[in-house]
Design a protein around this motif. Structure first.
Motif, short mmCIF file in Angstrom:
data_model
loop_
_atom_site.label_atom_id
_atom_site.label_comp_id
_atom_site.label_asym_id
_atom_site.label_seq_id
_atom_site.Cartn_x
_atom_site.Cartn_y
_atom_site.Cartn_z
N ASN A 39 12.04 -3.51 -1.13
CA ASN A 39 11.60 -2.29 -0.43
C ASN A 39 12.31 -2.15 0.92
O ASN A 39 12.98 -3.08 1.38
N ALA A 44 9.75 2.85 -0.14
CA ALA A 44 8.46 3.51 -0.31
C ALA A 44 8.34 4.66 0.68
O ALA A 44 7.69 5.66 0.42
N SER A 87 0.84 -1.20 0.00
CA SER A 87 0.00 0.00 0.00
C SER A 87 0.87 1.25 0.00
O SER A 87 0.59 2.21 -0.73
P1 GDP Z 1 1.36 -3.95 2.82
O1 GDP Z 1 0.72 -4.81 3.84
O2 GDP Z 1 2.26 -4.74 1.94
O3 GDP Z 1 0.39 -3.14 2.05
O4 GDP Z 1 2.33 -2.94 3.61
P2 GDP Z 1 2.04 -1.45 4.07
O5 GDP Z 1 2.23 -0.50 2.96
O6 GDP Z 1 0.77 -1.39 4.80
O7 GDP Z 1 3.29 -1.24 5.04
C1 GDP Z 1 3.53 -2.08 6.16
C2 GDP Z 1 4.42 -1.34 7.14
O8 GDP Z 1 5.72 -1.13 6.55
C3 GDP Z 1 3.92 0.03 7.50
O9 GDP Z 1 4.17 0.26 8.87
C4 GDP Z 1 4.74 0.96 6.65
O10 GDP Z 1 4.91 2.24 7.23
C5 GDP Z 1 6.06 0.23 6.57
N1 GDP Z 1 6.82 0.55 5.38
C6 GDP Z 1 6.40 0.54 4.09
N2 GDP Z 1 7.39 0.89 3.27
C7 GDP Z 1 8.48 1.13 4.03
C8 GDP Z 1 9.83 1.54 3.76
O11 GDP Z 1 10.24 1.76 2.62
N3 GDP Z 1 10.65 1.68 4.82
C9 GDP Z 1 10.23 1.46 6.09
N4 GDP Z 1 11.11 1.64 7.07
N5 GDP Z 1 8.99 1.10 6.38
C10 GDP Z 1 8.12 0.92 5.37
#
Ligand code: GDP
Ligand code: ZN
Length: 444
Positions: free
Chosen positions: A331, A352, A230
């Protein structure tokens, strides 16, 4: 010559409530409709305030009436436009009154179809009307307007003119065979033919960009929970996503998401729900997802760079259609300290969260579908057009390889011209016309 003597009527504005609603009527003789509804003569192309009346003389609504006599109208026929109050009940009453006065309900796209049949628009322009209405980005809307304005058709006409020139040469040679070589040499027929090939391939290139603006690309998104799917989609979409979600009727379900990259619609198919299940409802959703996957251009496998590819990812990868390109995107490099950007074929490092590596990822995605940006000259196009251009290119290629076999050349050039005529509608089978116009909305 006018086709379809009967009058057609439809609500031209979108369903629902609005400040103004428009009823549009087109026909060969709409005087009885004007008399019955407005009860007085209307000056051509003037806005008249009027009361729209029922059969018993009572007032149904009031607003503006505009009369566009043939042939100076959108359809080329007499056109009446009533601008009333934009409520569904008012619009329905006005439409019913038009029908009472002899009009019938218009079919989808029927106004535009009449415009085409009456020579007001060619087929590529008529299609651009629908594409403008359906545009999913500003770039797509601007390109549709270009096509509507005739930019695409002019390119095709220039090619057809070139072909006609060449055909005259070749056919003259057929008639006077003893002078065969001289005729063609003198006019540099070979040079003309290769010139047309080059011109055709430029048009194909622009049309390819136009098709991407219209249809976009389909990406399968794979990745375990929490890898940042996301977050990545939001970061990629940036400000453009706001435009998309504002567009009414844009469906956002869990299976598909739409983001825009440089104006190109990217349909993202989320595979989150792809797992073994006994639940019947869930199974239907899963089947639907797999069907969407079949049509994808690319799979994007999102990984946590601290973990890499998991067994679960492997299982999904194994079930993807054969030959579907897969982009591995690692990522969260802000947590591992790796350098952003491409690392060899089909692999990238991004964050991201910080945005590092995202410009390279956008570039990589767009590169995969052959996008190199819209400019002033980009017109909208459809697969149907690309197919015709490609077929014309094959005929030109055959003509060139058969150079000096005059009869083959003459035939191939003729076929190339016909195929290009399918784009603008000079040579278009009726059933294809039916398909094209049936996909329009009613009232257009
Ligand atoms: P999804 O379940 O694959 O859709 O993942 P989300 O986008 O909801 O992200 C899951 C968690 O990983 C969240 O707490 C985000 O803030 C964190 N996150 C996503 N991308 C990054 C990144 O590039 N770096 C870091 N440190 N955290 C990230
Ligand atoms: Zn998510």
């Amino acid at each position: 010559m006018l086709y379809y003597p009967d009058s057609i009527a439809a609500i031209a504005t979108a369903p629902g409530r609005g400040g103004v609603g428009v009823i549009r009527v087109s026909g060969k003789n709409i005087a009885p409709l004007i008399a019955g509804l407005v009860g007085r003569d209307l000056l051509p192309r003037h806005a008249h305030f009027a009361r729209f009346r029922a059969a018993d003389g009572s007032v149904l609504d009031e607003g503006l009436a505009l009369y566009f006599p043939a042939p100076h109208s959108f359809t080329g026929e007499d056109v009446l436009e009533l601008q009333g109050h934009g409520g569904p009940v008012v619009m329905k009453m006005l439409l019913a009154r038009c029908v009472e006065l002899g009009a019938r309900h218009a079919e989808p796209g029927e106004f535009t179809k009449r415009a085409f049949l009456n020579g007001k628009l060619d087929l590529a322009q008529a299609e651009a009307v629908a594409d403008l209405i359906d545009a999913q980005s500003e770039a797509a809307a601007r390109s549709a307007l270009k096509s509507l304005d005739g930019a695409f058709s002019r390119e095709i006409h220039a090619l057809v003119d070139g072909l006609i020139n060449l055909r005259m040469l070749v056919e003259a040679t057929l008639d006077f065979p003893e002078e065969e070589i001289d005729f063609l040499e003198a006019a540099d027929a070979h040079g003309q033919l290769t010139g047309l090939q080059a011109q055709l391939s430029r048009v194909l290139d622009t049309a390819t960009q136009g098709k991407l603006l219209r249809e976009g690309m389909h990406v399968v998104l794979i990745g375990q929970p929490n890898v940042g799917k996301s977050s990545l989609m939001n970061a990629l979409a940036g400000e453009e996503v706001a435009i998309v979600t504002e567009i009414a009727g844009t469906t956002r379900d869990t299976v598909r998401e739409l983001i825009l990259l440089d104006g190109v619609p990217v349909h993202v198919i989320d595979t989150a729900g792809l797992r073994e299940t006994e639940d019947r409802v869930e199974q239907i959703g899963i089947e639907r997802t797999w069907r969407a996957v079949e049509k994808a251009d690319l799979a994007l496998l999102l990984l946590d760079s601290r973990e890499g590819v998991t067994a679960h990812d492997e299982a999904i990868l194994a079930r993807l259609p054969h030959g579907l390109p897969v982009l591995h995107v690692y990522n969260k490099i802000d947590l591992t300290g790796e350098n952003p950007g491409r690392i060899g074929m089909g692999e990238l490092h991004v964050s991201a969260q910080s945005g590092a590596g995202l410009p390279q990822l956008r570039e990589c995605l767009l590169e995969r579908v052959g996008w190199h940006g819209a400019d002033e000259g980009t017109f909208i196009a459809r697969e149907r057009h690309l197919d015709a251009i490609r077929r014309a290119a094959v005929h030109l290629g055959t003509a060139l390889s058969a150079y000096r076999q005059i009869e083959i050349m003459a035939e191939e050039l003729r076929l190339a011209q016909n195929v290009l005529g399918e784009i603008t509608g000079e040579f278009t089978p009726d059933d294809l016309l039916g398909v094209i116009f049936s996909r329009f909305c009613i009232g257009k």
